[in-house]
Design an enzyme around this catalytic site. Structure first.
Site, short mmCIF file in Angstrom:
data_model
loop_
_atom_site.label_atom_id
_atom_site.label_comp_id
_atom_site.label_asym_id
_atom_site.label_seq_id
_atom_site.Cartn_x
_atom_site.Cartn_y
_atom_site.Cartn_z
CB ALA A 259 -0.92 0.00 1.22
CD GLU B 82 -4.19 -7.37 2.96
OE1 GLU B 82 -4.84 -7.62 3.98
OE2 GLU B 82 -3.73 -6.24 2.70
N GLY C 17 -0.84 -5.13 0.80
CA GLY C 17 -2.05 -5.02 0.00
C GLY C 17 -1.93 -5.69 -1.35
CD GLU D 85 0.12 -6.01 5.74
OE1 GLU D 85 -0.54 -5.92 4.69
OE2 GLU D 85 0.80 -7.03 6.03
#
Length: 260
Positions: free
Chosen positions: A66, A115, A112, A135
């Site tokens: 991200a 994900e 992300g 993360e």
């Protein structure tokens, strides 16, 4: 439709979405998530598209994570809202789409990015791919479904280890763990994925959508996967594709499915 951070191409009923932020290693920001959401929605409604492939531009990264600069100063409410909006607009939306979405993972798929790949219905990786959920090194946890989808794919123990250590795994390890279906060279990635997409296209679109729904139901709280399968199985009998498929089989010819 024009997009800021992605490229969309359609050829022979296969749509390829390429995340195009090479300077940021294709990192996900709000604008990119919005672009992806709009594109997947539009392609999902396009009768000329049967399969969607998602990949990243270049050879370094699928999505390297991200865009941390966007949320570095968020508070508790803003952080929860970020995760909720992203899951609804893109990650859950892809998972529940009735049209197959394949991730062609060309390099780093972190945070992300992993994900996003996990939200797709399955994954093909290039041999230089690296995957992980880092993360916790930022004082966070995965917020776009990573704590839910990773255990489904690799098992609870491996998921716990990957998330708590923040370690990256290789494409070969990802294949061994069941996180990706195939590993091929970078040069072969899109052509190999396209061959699989072409095999899917030969089959009945309505039935494929019902198969996706039934498989997903097994992993959703409050859903009985067997009941979903029974209902979906029955619904297939009311389609033109069922009549075409069975007639073609009896007539010893290839079926021509319309998705109706």
């Amino acid at each position: 439709m024009s997009y800021e951070n992605i490229l969309v191409a359609i050829e022979e009923r296969i749509a390829t979405i390429t995340i195009n932020r090479p300077a940021k290693l294709n990192a996900l920001n709000k604008a990119t998530i919005s672009d992806l959401s709009k594109a997947v929605s539009a392609l999902g409604s396009d009768e000329n598209v049967r399969v969607i492939i998602i990949t990243g531009t270049g050879e370094k990264a699928f999505v390297a994570g991200a865009d941390i600069s966007e949320f570095a100063n968020y508070n508790v409410v803003e952080g929860a809202q970020l995760a909720a909006e992203g899951q609804e607009a893109l990650f859950d939306f892809i998972e529940n789409l009735r049209k197959p979405v394949i991730a062609a993972v060309n390099g780093f798929a972190l945070g992300g990015g992993l994900e996003l790949a996990m939200a797709c219905h399955f994954r093909i990786a290039s041999d230089n791919a690296k995957m992980g959920l880092p993360e916790v090194t930022l004082g966070l946890i995965p917020g776009y479904g990573g704590t839910q989808r990773l255990p489904q794919l690799v098992g609870k123990g491996r998921a716990m280890e990957m998330i708590m250590t923040a370690a990256m795994i290789s494409a070969e390890e990802a294949e061994k763990f069941g996180l990706v279906n195939h590993v091929v060279s970078q040069a072969e990635l899109l052509s190999f994925t396209t061959v699989i997409a072409q095999k899917i296209i030969k089959n009945a679109p309505f039935a494929i959508g019902k198969a996706i729904k039934s498989i997903n139901a097994n992993f959703k709280d409050g859903k009985n996967g067997f009941e979903t399968e029974i209902k979906s199985f029955g619904e297939c009998f009311g389609t033109a594709d069922f009549k075409e498929g069975t007639t073609a089989f009896l007539e010893k010819r290839k079926a021509e499915f319309t998705g109706k």
